[in-house]
Design a protein around this motif. Structure first.
Motif, PDB file in Angstrom:
ATOM      1  N   VAL A   1      -1.968   8.687  12.239  1.00 17.85           N
ATOM      2  CA  VAL A   1      -0.540   8.978  12.118  1.00 17.85           C
ATOM      3  C   VAL A   1      -0.414  10.319  11.423  1.00 17.85           C
ATOM      4  N   ALA A   2       0.131  11.306  12.121  1.00 19.70           N
ATOM      5  CA  ALA A   2       0.227  12.670  11.589  1.00 19.70           C
ATOM      6  C   ALA A   2      -1.140  13.157  11.112  1.00 19.70           C
ATOM      7  N   GLY A   3      -2.174  12.810  11.847  1.00 17.13           N
ATOM      8  CA  GLY A   3      -3.533  13.246  11.528  1.00 17.13           C
ATOM      9  C   GLY A   3      -4.206  12.454  10.430  1.00 17.13           C
ATOM     10  N   LEU A   4      -3.552  11.418   9.914  1.00 20.70           N
ATOM     11  CA  LEU A   4      -4.089  10.626   8.809  1.00 20.70           C
ATOM     12  C   LEU A   4      -4.447   9.213   9.257  1.00 20.70           C
TER      13      LEU A   4
ATOM     14  N   TRP B   1      -4.938   3.221   7.144  1.00 20.97           N
ATOM     15  CA  TRP B   1      -5.635   2.312   6.229  1.00 20.97           C
ATOM     16  C   TRP B   1      -6.117   3.059   4.984  1.00 20.97           C
ATOM     17  N   LYS B   2      -6.682   4.236   5.174  1.00 19.54           N
ATOM     18  CA  LYS B   2      -7.229   5.007   4.060  1.00 19.54           C
ATOM     19  C   LYS B   2      -6.166   5.844   3.355  1.00 19.54           C
ATOM     20  N   ASP B   3      -5.191   6.304   4.107  1.00 22.21           N
ATOM     21  CA  ASP B   3      -4.204   7.242   3.567  1.00 22.21           C
ATOM     22  C   ASP B   3      -2.810   6.638   3.461  1.00 22.21           C
TER      23      ASP B   3
ATOM     24  N   LYS C   1       3.146   6.838   3.022  1.00 27.85           N
ATOM     25  CA  LYS C   1       4.343   6.183   2.493  1.00 27.85           C
ATOM     26  C   LYS C   1       5.480   7.190   2.303  1.00 27.85           C
ATOM     27  N   ASP C   2       5.137   8.429   2.013  1.00 31.64           N
ATOM     28  CA  ASP C   2       6.147   9.466   1.838  1.00 31.64           C
ATOM     29  C   ASP C   2       6.706   9.977   3.161  1.00 31.64           C
ATOM     30  N   LYS C   3       6.033   9.641   4.252  1.00 33.90           N
ATOM     31  CA  LYS C   3       6.463  10.111   5.557  1.00 33.90           C
ATOM     32  C   LYS C   3       7.196   9.038   6.370  1.00 33.90           C
TER      33      LYS C   3
ATOM     34  N   PHE D   1      16.900   4.013   4.826  1.00 36.74           N
ATOM     35  CA  PHE D   1      17.428   5.367   4.923  1.00 36.74           C
ATOM     36  C   PHE D   1      17.787   5.983   3.562  1.00 36.74           C
ATOM     37  N   ILE D   2      17.309   5.357   2.501  1.00 36.72           N
ATOM     38  CA  ILE D   2      17.578   5.908   1.159  1.00 36.72           C
ATOM     39  C   ILE D   2      17.005   7.313   1.036  1.00 36.72           C
ATOM     40  N   ARG D   3      15.800   7.471   1.560  1.00 40.72           N
ATOM     41  CA  ARG D   3      15.166   8.792   1.531  1.00 40.72           C
ATOM     42  C   ARG D   3      14.952   9.269   2.956  1.00 40.72           C
ATOM     43  N   ASP D   4      15.174  10.558   3.187  1.00 41.08           N
ATOM     44  CA  ASP D   4      15.044  11.132   4.526  1.00 41.08           C
ATOM     45  C   ASP D   4      13.558  11.306   4.853  1.00 41.08           C
TER      46      ASP D   4
END
Length: 302
Positions: free
Chosen positions: A62-65, A68-70, A75-77, A144-147
């Motif tokens: 996911v986005a190059g990550l 499981w490991k990252d 979580k920020d994305k 949707f609390i954080r964009d």
């Protein structure tokens, strides 16, 4: 590399549960719908993206990550709505949303309040006494609390009435217009048709079809259902026909479904005047029809 990729992912929980040899690419800014019957593997697929489970074999990115490991980085994305909503021991919806905003480091809750208002959600209600629909709305507002750039929702409209489903679709389309990558599972075909770029059908842990919504809506063929007046008329049609494709029919039925190229429609309608029909109707191309096409042969084999 695509923004999100499943490369031959297999996860076996039991003989009948899990996913098997999943290959799937999702591009940045794409909205993908996941449709399947209960137990088909939709939630397992989503949980791999969230890093909640680890595959037996294959690779997920996911986005190059690696989810499981990252997981902490992703979580920020990712904004997530689970299929089963569980709230912490807090008194009201307001207290839960405030706690979530603190965890996300967000002070301005104006967007959340707007979404709550659009969903007709009273956030002052007690969490313990909330209906299924109210809990679902609270989970949507929380997401949707954080964009965030990726939205992953597991049956997000469960418990919502039709009007609120429309509001949710409008919300999704607004986020889609911002370039967000959106993945959600659903049982409601119209939801997927109204906001998805592509839809996958999953059954018994395997992807059995992938539908492009634009091509579905602007199909180069038309579907028609024909009802013949007698077996003789039906037999005559099936033997003489050279214009359309005849789909499988039941032996005891005088009805058939045919596919006609758009360029041949006028010729086809003129041709039908040679036969005695009880009815002749168009079947609109839809996900529901494609779903039946994909799953009917599998039911017969089981």
């Amino acid at each position: 590399m695509s923004y999100i990729e499943f490369n031959k992912i297999t996860k076996i929980f039991s003989e009948k549960n899990g996913i098997s040899n999943i290959d799937l690419k999702i591009e940045k800014g794409e909205t993908l719908g996941i449709i399947g019957i209960n137990g088909a593997g939709k939630t397992t697929l989503i949980r791999h993206l969230m890093g909640f489970v680890k595959q037996n074999s294959g690779k997920v990115t996911v986005a190059g990550l690696d989810p499981w490991k990252d997981a902490a980085i992703l979580k920020d994305k990712i904004a997530y709505i689970p299929g089963e909503i569980g709230f912490p021991l807090l008194p009201t919806g307001d207290s839960f949303l405030k706690a979530q905003s603190q965890l996300e480091g967000v002070n301005n809750l104006s967007k959340s309040r707007t979404i709550a208002k659009d969903l007709a959600l009273d956030t002052r209600a007690k969490l313990k006494t909330m209906s299924k629909g109210m809990k679902q709305k609270t989970a949507i507002v929380s997401a949707f609390i954080r964009d965030k750039e990726i939205l992953i929702f597991d049956e997000p409209t469960t418990g919502l009435d039709p009007l609120m489903r429309d509001t949710f679709i409008e919300l999704i389309n607004n986020e889609k217009a911002k370039g967000k990558t959106i993945i959600f599972s659903t049982h409601i075909f119209l939801e997927a048709e109204r906001c998805c770029d592509n839809v996958i059908f999953i059954d018994s842990g395997k992807i059995i079809d992938r539908i492009n919504i634009e091509k579905l809506v602007h199909n180069e063929n038309k579907l028609y259902r024909l009802g013949f007046a007698s077996p003789l008329e039906l037999t005559k049609f099936t033997k003489e026909n050279k214009i359309c494709k005849i789909h499988k029919q039941k032996d005891d039925s005088l009805q058939i479904i045919v596919t006609v190229p758009n360029a041949q429609i006028q010729k086809f309608i003129k041709y039908l005047t040679r036969f005695k029909l009880k009815f002749f109707s168009e079947i609109k191309h839809s996900l529901a029809h494609k779903f039946k096409e994909a799953f009917a042969p599998r039911k017969e084999q089981s």
